[in-house]
Design an enzyme around this catalytic site. Structure first.
Site, PDB file in Angstrom:
ATOM      1  N   ALA A 183      -4.494  10.175  13.232  1.00  0.00           N
ATOM      2  CA  ALA A 183      -4.929  11.382  13.935  1.00  0.00           C
ATOM      3  C   ALA A 183      -6.447  11.416  14.076  1.00  0.00           C
ATOM      4  CB  ALA A 183      -4.468  12.615  13.154  1.00  0.00           C
ATOM      5  N   ASP A 222       0.209  -9.090   1.717  1.00  0.00           N
ATOM      6  CA  ASP A 222      -0.818  -8.157   1.225  1.00  0.00           C
ATOM      7  C   ASP A 222      -1.856  -8.976   0.462  1.00  0.00           C
ATOM      8  OD1 ASP A 222      -0.462  -4.752   0.569  1.00  0.00           O
ATOM      9  OD2 ASP A 222      -2.178  -5.894  -0.200  1.00  0.00           O
ATOM     10  N   GLY A 230       0.834  -1.201   0.000  1.00  0.00           N
ATOM     11  CA  GLY A 230       0.000   0.000   0.000  1.00  0.00           C
ATOM     12  C   GLY A 230       0.871   1.254   0.000  1.00  0.00           C
ATOM     13  N   TYR A 231       0.209   2.397   0.118  1.00  0.00           N
ATOM     14  CA  TYR A 231       0.909   3.690   0.019  1.00  0.00           C
ATOM     15  C   TYR A 231       2.021   3.818   1.063  1.00  0.00           C
ATOM     16  CZ  TYR A 231       1.451   8.815   0.161  1.00  0.00           C
ATOM     17  OH  TYR A 231       1.950  10.086   0.166  1.00  0.00           O
ATOM     18  N   ILE A 232       1.670   3.723   2.328  1.00  0.00           N
ATOM     19  CA  ILE A 232       2.685   3.955   3.368  1.00  0.00           C
ATOM     20  C   ILE A 232       3.623   2.754   3.476  1.00  0.00           C
ATOM     21  CG2 ILE A 232       3.076   4.557   5.790  1.00  0.00           C
ATOM     22  CD1 ILE A 232       0.270   5.803   5.827  1.00  0.00           C
ATOM     23  N   TYR A 248     -14.229   4.102  11.213  1.00  0.00           N
ATOM     24  CA  TYR A 248     -12.798   3.912  10.918  1.00  0.00           C
ATOM     25  C   TYR A 248     -11.956   4.262  12.152  1.00  0.00           C
ATOM     26  CZ  TYR A 248      -8.115   5.163   9.254  1.00  0.00           C
ATOM     27  OH  TYR A 248      -6.752   5.289   9.121  1.00  0.00           O
ATOM     28  N   ARG A 278     -17.660  18.479   4.153  1.00  0.00           N
ATOM     29  CA  ARG A 278     -17.784  17.020   4.123  1.00  0.00           C
ATOM     30  C   ARG A 278     -18.156  16.529   5.527  1.00  0.00           C
ATOM     31  NH1 ARG A 278     -12.522  13.675   2.328  1.00  0.00           N
ATOM     32  NH2 ARG A 278     -11.763  14.513   4.308  1.00  0.00           N
ATOM     33  N   ASN A 310      -8.694  11.201  -0.504  1.00  0.00           N
ATOM     34  CA  ASN A 310      -7.913  12.202   0.218  1.00  0.00           C
ATOM     35  C   ASN A 310      -7.559  13.338  -0.731  1.00  0.00           C
ATOM     36  OD1 ASN A 310      -6.577   9.416   1.825  1.00  0.00           O
ATOM     37  ND2 ASN A 310      -7.730  10.975   2.895  1.00  0.00           N
TER      38      ASN A 310
HETATM   39  P1  NAD Z   1      -3.354   1.586   1.625  1.00  0.00           P
HETATM   40  O1  NAD Z   1      -4.778   1.204   1.404  1.00  0.00           O
HETATM   41  O2  NAD Z   1      -2.612   2.240   0.535  1.00  0.00           O
HETATM   42  O3  NAD Z   1      -2.516   0.287   2.082  1.00  0.00           O
HETATM   43  C1  NAD Z   1      -3.081  -0.764   2.801  1.00  0.00           C
HETATM   44  C2  NAD Z   1      -2.609  -2.063   2.181  1.00  0.00           C
HETATM   45  O4  NAD Z   1      -3.176  -3.148   2.921  1.00  0.00           O
HETATM   46  C3  NAD Z   1      -3.079  -2.237   0.736  1.00  0.00           C
HETATM   47  O5  NAD Z   1      -2.002  -2.632  -0.079  1.00  0.00           O
HETATM   48  C4  NAD Z   1      -4.134  -3.317   0.810  1.00  0.00           C
HETATM   49  O6  NAD Z   1      -4.167  -4.130  -0.357  1.00  0.00           O
HETATM   50  C5  NAD Z   1      -3.709  -4.106   2.044  1.00  0.00           C
HETATM   51  N1  NAD Z   1      -4.811  -4.781   2.739  1.00  0.00           N
HETATM   52  C6  NAD Z   1      -6.023  -4.273   3.057  1.00  0.00           C
HETATM   53  N2  NAD Z   1      -6.762  -5.191   3.694  1.00  0.00           N
HETATM   54  C7  NAD Z   1      -5.984  -6.301   3.810  1.00  0.00           C
HETATM   55  C8  NAD Z   1      -6.195  -7.588   4.358  1.00  0.00           C
HETATM   56  N3  NAD Z   1      -7.362  -7.936   4.911  1.00  0.00           N
HETATM   57  N4  NAD Z   1      -5.190  -8.487   4.308  1.00  0.00           N
HETATM   58  C9  NAD Z   1      -3.997  -8.176   3.723  1.00  0.00           C
HETATM   59  N5  NAD Z   1      -3.766  -6.972   3.173  1.00  0.00           N
HETATM   60  C10 NAD Z   1      -4.738  -6.043   3.206  1.00  0.00           C
HETATM   61  O7  NAD Z   1      -3.329   2.463   2.943  1.00  0.00           O
HETATM   62  P2  NAD Z   1      -2.152   3.375   3.496  1.00  0.00           P
HETATM   63  O8  NAD Z   1      -2.461   4.774   3.183  1.00  0.00           O
HETATM   64  O9  NAD Z   1      -0.853   2.815   3.097  1.00  0.00           O
HETATM   65  O10 NAD Z   1      -2.383   3.174   5.050  1.00  0.00           O
HETATM   66  C11 NAD Z   1      -1.657   2.217   5.790  1.00  0.00           C
HETATM   67  C12 NAD Z   1      -2.148   2.241   7.233  1.00  0.00           C
HETATM   68  O11 NAD Z   1      -1.994   3.545   7.757  1.00  0.00           O
HETATM   69  C13 NAD Z   1      -3.606   1.880   7.412  1.00  0.00           C
HETATM   70  O12 NAD Z   1      -3.722   1.128   8.584  1.00  0.00           O
HETATM   71  C14 NAD Z   1      -4.297   3.222   7.582  1.00  0.00           C
HETATM   72  O13 NAD Z   1      -5.464   3.117   8.356  1.00  0.00           O
HETATM   73  C15 NAD Z   1      -3.235   4.001   8.298  1.00  0.00           C
HETATM   74  N6  NAD Z   1      -3.321   5.456   8.085  1.00  0.00           N
HETATM   75  C16 NAD Z   1      -3.226   5.989   6.820  1.00  0.00           C
HETATM   76  C17 NAD Z   1      -3.294   7.367   6.635  1.00  0.00           C
HETATM   77  C18 NAD Z   1      -3.181   7.981   5.262  1.00  0.00           C
HETATM   78  O14 NAD Z   1      -3.423   9.180   5.129  1.00  0.00           O
HETATM   79  N7  NAD Z   1      -2.815   7.267   4.222  1.00  0.00           N
HETATM   80  C19 NAD Z   1      -3.473   8.215   7.736  1.00  0.00           C
HETATM   81  C20 NAD Z   1      -3.572   7.648   9.002  1.00  0.00           C
HETATM   82  C21 NAD Z   1      -3.483   6.263   9.170  1.00  0.00           C
HETATM   83  C1  UD1 Z   2      -8.770  11.553   6.234  1.00  0.00           C
HETATM   84  C2  UD1 Z   2      -9.550  10.855   7.263  1.00  0.00           C
HETATM   85  C3  UD1 Z   2      -8.615  10.318   8.312  1.00  0.00           C
HETATM   86  C4  UD1 Z   2      -7.652   9.345   7.701  1.00  0.00           C
HETATM   87  C5  UD1 Z   2      -6.917  10.037   6.582  1.00  0.00           C
HETATM   88  C6  UD1 Z   2      -6.160   8.995   5.804  1.00  0.00           C
HETATM   89  C7  UD1 Z   2     -11.686  12.059   7.194  1.00  0.00           C
HETATM   90  C8  UD1 Z   2     -12.612  12.918   7.965  1.00  0.00           C
HETATM   91  N1  UD1 Z   2     -10.520  11.784   7.824  1.00  0.00           N
HETATM   92  O1  UD1 Z   2      -8.140  12.652   6.873  1.00  0.00           O
HETATM   93  O2  UD1 Z   2      -9.348   9.635   9.282  1.00  0.00           O
HETATM   94  O3  UD1 Z   2      -6.745   8.866   8.655  1.00  0.00           O
HETATM   95  O4  UD1 Z   2      -7.825  10.667   5.670  1.00  0.00           O
HETATM   96  O5  UD1 Z   2      -7.011   8.153   5.129  1.00  0.00           O
HETATM   97  O6  UD1 Z   2     -11.965  11.645   6.087  1.00  0.00           O
HETATM   98  N2  UD1 Z   2     -10.635  18.032   0.997  1.00  0.00           N
HETATM   99  C9  UD1 Z   2     -11.222  18.801   0.022  1.00  0.00           C
HETATM  100  N3  UD1 Z   2     -11.512  18.217  -1.167  1.00  0.00           N
HETATM  101  C10 UD1 Z   2     -11.263  16.902  -1.438  1.00  0.00           C
HETATM  102  C11 UD1 Z   2     -10.647  16.118  -0.437  1.00  0.00           C
HETATM  103  C12 UD1 Z   2     -10.358  16.714   0.775  1.00  0.00           C
HETATM  104  O7  UD1 Z   2     -11.484  19.988   0.208  1.00  0.00           O
HETATM  105  O8  UD1 Z   2     -11.591  16.437  -2.536  1.00  0.00           O
HETATM  106  C13 UD1 Z   2     -10.262  18.675   2.266  1.00  0.00           C
HETATM  107  C14 UD1 Z   2     -10.924  18.061   3.487  1.00  0.00           C
HETATM  108  O9  UD1 Z   2     -12.149  18.653   3.735  1.00  0.00           O
HETATM  109  C15 UD1 Z   2      -9.862  18.350   4.569  1.00  0.00           C
HETATM  110  C16 UD1 Z   2      -8.534  18.298   3.804  1.00  0.00           C
HETATM  111  O10 UD1 Z   2      -8.879  18.468   2.436  1.00  0.00           O
HETATM  112  O11 UD1 Z   2     -10.024  19.657   5.049  1.00  0.00           O
HETATM  113  C17 UD1 Z   2      -7.804  16.973   3.957  1.00  0.00           C
HETATM  114  O12 UD1 Z   2      -8.688  15.898   3.644  1.00  0.00           O
HETATM  115  P1  UD1 Z   2      -8.167  14.405   3.491  1.00  0.00           P
HETATM  116  O13 UD1 Z   2      -6.985  14.377   2.615  1.00  0.00           O
HETATM  117  O14 UD1 Z   2      -9.340  13.542   3.127  1.00  0.00           O
HETATM  118  O15 UD1 Z   2      -7.634  14.045   4.930  1.00  0.00           O
HETATM  119  P2  UD1 Z   2      -8.372  14.099   6.354  1.00  0.00           P
HETATM  120  O16 UD1 Z   2      -9.793  14.408   6.227  1.00  0.00           O
HETATM  121  O17 UD1 Z   2      -7.574  14.985   7.244  1.00  0.00           O
END
Ligand code: NAD
Ligand code: UD1
Length: 335
Positions: free
Chosen positions: A126, A32, A11-13, A149, A293, A200
């Site tokens: 967060a 994965d 995944g992304y992170i 979530y 939203r 996002n």
């Molecule tokens: P992502 O969706 O890009 O990566 C998640 C990966 O997990 C994917 O490759 C997906 O295929 C895999 N996956 C999902 N369900 C699965 C399962 N049941 N078994 C095996 N693999 C599975 O997400 P990300 O952005 O990389 O996020 C990683 C973690 O960080 C997540 O736990 C997410 O909740 C957390 N997180 C992400 C953000 C963000 O902004 N991206 C912010 C806060 C927390």
């Molecule tokens: C969101 C999730 C958060 C999660 C994180 C990663 C919500 C409320 N929170 O954070 O729980 O951990 O993503 O998956 O969804 N925005 C726009 N237009 C868009 C998209 C976003 O204006 O098309 C604005 C949103 O209103 C916000 C900011 O951009 O003010 C960031 O949004 P986003 O990237 O979705 O992140 P969070 O909402 O902070």
């Protein structure tokens, strides 16, 4: 040699973290189920790491297979990324989120218990803070989940607290991420979700650049912020990934459970991010002001002092560099 099991490592992170682990000569194996990543990520990650990326297509709910993988690879610690992460989707499909995030984590922890692996790094968010009472948010801020979530992440944090009480020698870190954006310097990997329900801000900006959307919807310009749009703590994906290496070092030396905010400590509005992206890309982003939203808070940014001091981790990249790196991914992947 120790081996790290990375769940959700494509995944992304997870994929960006894998590149940093590789740079630090850490051995890892990825699990994965490919539910939210493209198959081509496997070869792309190989190119970024100059390595054969050991991996298994496996769902984290399959405890038996996890036990086998842990034993086969002599796994000594786990970084747990795999989860469903769309807030909006979690409100519509809560059971799926409890099933994958909570039951999936329980399955993984059972596999760890069976094999005696007790080092665990967990991806929290967060979002556990909900609408914050104060900013910058520190780790002692009340947890006020606004959606399923965030609930799943708090439930998991609580399970982890109980585990360290139930057995000695567990070492657990929960990283509460703020808003990662950007990509690896190669432009080979980036924020490239498979599920359309992930929406996002940066991926939405990129959809406009690629012509998949005509404009960016700005969700509300009537918040009590200087330009009226929502403020978040955007952090470069490589800075966020680096925090995992520091957290693993900490886990190696400390038992118990610890929580850390991973953010820059700087708040940036939607319009500020849009402008910064336009500057580095030269692209004009048409916007449309939409209604707020559901579930969004106005302002959310971190106090990262605990991670700075205890993990010896600091963010390095500024907003312009974050946008530049997101732009590299667009440029290298536009057909
Ligand atoms: P992502 O969706 O890009 O990566 C998640 C990966 O997990 C994917 O490759 C997906 O295929 C895999 N996956 C999902 N369900 C699965 C399962 N049941 N078994 C095996 N693999 C599975 O997400 P990300 O952005 O990389 O996020 C990683 C973690 O960080 C997540 O736990 C997410 O909740 C957390 N997180 C992400 C953000 C963000 O902004 N991206 C912010 C806060 C927390
Ligand atoms: C969101 C999730 C958060 C999660 C994180 C990663 C919500 C409320 N929170 O954070 O729980 O951990 O993503 O998956 O969804 N925005 C726009 N237009 C868009 C998209 C976003 O204006 O098309 C604005 C949103 O209103 C916000 C900011 O951009 O003010 C960031 O949004 P986003 O990237 O979705 O992140 P969070 O909402 O902070």
């Amino acid at each position: 040699m120790s081996c790290i099991l990375i769940t959700g490592g494509f995944g992304y992170i997870g994929s960006h973290t894998a590149t940093i682990l590789s740079e630090n000569n850490k051995k890892f194996v990825i699990v994965d189920n490919f539910s939210n990543c493209k198959r081509e990520i496997v070869d792309r990650l190989k190119m970024c790491t100059n390595d054969n990326v050991a991996h298994y297509e496996c769902d984290i709910r399959d405890t038996k297979s996890l036990v086998k993988i842990i034993k086969e690879n002599k796994v000594t610690s786990v970084i747990h990324f795999a989860a469903l992460k769309s807030v909006a989707d979690s409100i519509i499909n809560p059971l799926e989120y409890y099933e994958v995030n909570v039951n999936g984590t329980i399955s993984l922890l059972k596999a760890m218990k069976t094999t005696g692996v007790k080092k665990f790094l967990f991806s929290s968010t967060a979002a556990v803070y909900g609408e914050p009472d104060f900013c910058p948010i520190d780790e002692n801020h009340k947890l006020k989940p606004l959606n399923p979530y965030a609930q799943t992440k708090i439930i998991i944090e609580n399970i982890l607290k109980d585990i360290v009480k139930s057995e000695i020698n567990w070492s657990i870190v929960c990283l509460r991420y703020f808003n990662p954006i950007g990509s690896h310097k190669s432009g080979l990997i980036g924020d490239d979700p498979l599920m359309a329900k992930n929406s996002n801000l940066m991926p939405e900006i990129i959809k406009v650049v690629r012509g998949y959307k005509n404009h960016l919807d700005v969700f509300g310009d009537d918040y009590g912020t200087p330009d009226g749009t929502g403020i978040r703590d955007y952090i470069h994906i490589m800075d966020l990934s680096e925090a995992h290496v520091k957290a693993l070092d900490f886990i190696d030396k400390n038992n118990g459970i610890n929580f850390f905010n991973i953010g820059t400590g700087k708040g940036v509005s939607v319009l500020q991010l849009k402008t910064a992206f336009e500057k580095v890309s030269g692209f004009n982003l048409p916007i449309k002001i939409s209604k707020r939203r559901e579930g969004d808070c106005a302002i959310c940014y971190a106090n990262p002092k605990k991670a700075n001091e205890i993990l010896k981790w600091n963010s390095k990249y500024d907003l312009s560099q974050m946008c530049q790196s997101a732009w590299i991914f667009v440029e290298k992947n536009s057909k």
